[in-house]
Scaffold this motif. Structure first.
Motif, PDB file in Angstrom:
ATOM      1  N   ILE A 116      46.365  36.219  31.567  1.00  0.00           N
ATOM      2  CA  ILE A 116      45.206  37.067  30.870  1.00  0.00           C
ATOM      3  C   ILE A 116      44.733  38.183  31.939  1.00  0.00           C
ATOM      4  O   ILE A 116      44.469  37.500  33.156  1.00  0.00           O
ATOM      5  N   ALA A 117      44.702  39.271  31.644  1.00  0.00           N
ATOM      6  CA  ALA A 117      44.381  40.450  32.469  1.00  0.00           C
ATOM      7  C   ALA A 117      42.922  40.935  32.008  1.00  0.00           C
ATOM      8  O   ALA A 117      42.739  41.013  30.800  1.00  0.00           O
ATOM      9  N   PHE A 118      42.044  41.222  32.968  1.00  0.00           N
ATOM     10  CA  PHE A 118      40.865  41.773  32.411  1.00  0.00           C
ATOM     11  C   PHE A 118      40.221  42.619  33.451  1.00  0.00           C
ATOM     12  O   PHE A 118      40.506  42.252  34.634  1.00  0.00           O
ATOM     13  N   GLY A 119      39.229  43.594  33.180  1.00  0.00           N
ATOM     14  CA  GLY A 119      38.407  44.270  33.983  1.00  0.00           C
ATOM     15  C   GLY A 119      37.114  43.239  34.382  1.00  0.00           C
ATOM     16  O   GLY A 119      36.715  42.633  33.581  1.00  0.00           O
ATOM     17  N   VAL A 132      40.335  44.827  38.979  1.00  0.00           N
ATOM     18  CA  VAL A 132      41.326  44.342  37.811  1.00  0.00           C
ATOM     19  C   VAL A 132      41.826  42.948  38.194  1.00  0.00           C
ATOM     20  O   VAL A 132      42.166  42.760  39.520  1.00  0.00           O
ATOM     21  N   LEU A 133      41.559  41.941  37.374  1.00  0.00           N
ATOM     22  CA  LEU A 133      41.842  40.436  37.770  1.00  0.00           C
ATOM     23  C   LEU A 133      42.894  39.996  36.698  1.00  0.00           C
ATOM     24  O   LEU A 133      42.832  40.600  35.670  1.00  0.00           O
ATOM     25  N   ARG A 134      43.668  38.946  37.194  1.00  0.00           N
ATOM     26  CA  ARG A 134      44.554  38.121  36.217  1.00  0.00           C
ATOM     27  C   ARG A 134      44.396  36.828  36.519  1.00  0.00           C
ATOM     28  O   ARG A 134      44.402  36.420  37.707  1.00  0.00           O
ATOM     29  N   THR A 135      44.407  36.083  35.550  1.00  0.00           N
ATOM     30  CA  THR A 135      44.449  34.650  35.618  1.00  0.00           C
ATOM     31  C   THR A 135      45.577  33.887  34.841  1.00  0.00           C
ATOM     32  O   THR A 135      45.861  34.477  33.783  1.00  0.00           O
ATOM     33  N   GLY A 136      46.128  32.864  35.480  1.00  0.00           N
ATOM     34  CA  GLY A 136      47.240  32.290  34.833  1.00  0.00           C
ATOM     35  C   GLY A 136      47.460  30.962  35.304  1.00  0.00           C
ATOM     36  O   GLY A 136      46.504  30.268  35.914  1.00  0.00           O
ATOM     37  N   THR A 137      48.751  30.422  35.263  1.00  0.00           N
ATOM     38  CA  THR A 137      49.006  29.081  35.934  1.00  0.00           C
ATOM     39  C   THR A 137      48.724  29.010  37.455  1.00  0.00           C
ATOM     40  O   THR A 137      48.612  28.006  37.811  1.00  0.00           O
ATOM     41  N   GLU A 138      49.029  30.378  38.045  1.00  0.00           N
ATOM     42  CA  GLU A 138      49.027  30.303  39.327  1.00  0.00           C
ATOM     43  C   GLU A 138      47.363  30.439  39.843  1.00  0.00           C
ATOM     44  O   GLU A 138      47.076  30.340  41.196  1.00  0.00           O
ATOM     45  N   GLY A 139      46.478  30.583  38.886  1.00  0.00           N
ATOM     46  CA  GLY A 139      45.178  30.708  39.227  1.00  0.00           C
ATOM     47  C   GLY A 139      44.380  32.156  39.151  1.00  0.00           C
ATOM     48  O   GLY A 139      45.360  33.037  38.518  1.00  0.00           O
TER      49      GLY A 139
END
Length: 251
Positions: A116-119, A132-139
């Motif tokens: 998931i990417a989000f501002g 701009v951040l991104r979260t996933g299996t890698e944290g």
């Protein structure tokens, strides 16, 4: 809509004298109510408040921003649908650099690996900055942050309304620049390898220049590294246009 013609959307629904936001998911056969304003968040705490625009991947996972009333956080990014309702990132959580996440963009993007990417707006010692951040299996990972050096020259001075996401961890966004080759540019890439794709005023290989980016411009990521964005005419002789950094056709 995803590639399977499934839909997710927020609708205003009347209950008695009240109008409530309700998040729905259509799987091609039936309409499913996922979450509604004032629903209790039993495993999270508090009640659901305002629900933002959802994003849907090809596995039927729905990601959406929302605010929380009397919960552990003022709001955050949730997933639902093919996955149980879960708060992925909340306001008050810490970004990778240790600063606090204060609030989120009105929309998010999700890929088929549930990344998931989000501002976001980050805060520290009374100062705030965009990211701009991104979260996933890698944290949780930082894609770009205001004040940092931007690929291709200059520093990030702000970002478009929200980022988009494509296969392979690609995140795309529009950013304003200080001291760069132009005032606005489109960027794309995975965390740690973001590159400048196009700059406002840049001369194209086939001649002509890229015009002024549209108001609240969004860079849309696609398959095989494709990226599109829009420009608008500002004076006579200019034109509205949609540009694509498209992959080469198969041979």
């Amino acid at each position: 809509m995803n590639d399977n013609d499934e839909l997710s959307f927020v609708a205003s629904v009347r209950r008695g004298r009240d109008l409530l936001d309700v998040l729905y998911y259509w799987n091609g056969r039936r309409l499913q109510r996922l979450m509604a304003e004032r629903d209790l968040l039993l495993r999270i705490g508090g009640t659901m408040d305002q629900i933002g625009d959802p994003a849907l991947n090809n596995s039927g996972v729905v990601a959406f921003p929302a605010t929380i009333f009397k919960g552990p956080a003022l709001g955050g990014i949730f997933v639902a649908g093919a996955r149980p309702l879960h708060l992925v990132v909340g306001s008050g959580d810490r970004a990778p650099d240790g600063t606090m996440i204060l609030r989120f963009s009105e929309r998010v993007a999700i890929d088929d690996e549930d990344g998931i990417a989000f501002g976001a707006h980050l805060g520290e010692n009374g100062a705030t900055r965009e990211a701009v951040l991104r979260t996933g299996t890698e944290g949780l990972a930082e894609i770009a942050v205001e004040g940092a050096q931007a690929p291709g020259g200059g520093r990030y001075a702000g970002f478009g309304p929200w980022p988009t996401i494509g296969p392979g961890g690609l995140t795309a966004f529009i950013a304003a620049l200080d001291g760069g080759p132009g005032p606005l540019a489109a960027f794309a890439g995975p965390a740690g390898d973001v590159r400048r794709v196009a700059t406002m005023g840049e001369t194209l290989p086939q001649g002509g220049t890229i015009g002024r980016f549209a108001v609240n411009a969004v860079a849309a990521a696609g398959a095989d590294g494709a990226l599109t964005f829009a420009t608008v005419a500002q004076k006579e002789g200019e034109r509205n246009a949609i540009y694509c950094r498209c992959p080469a056709p198969a041979r």
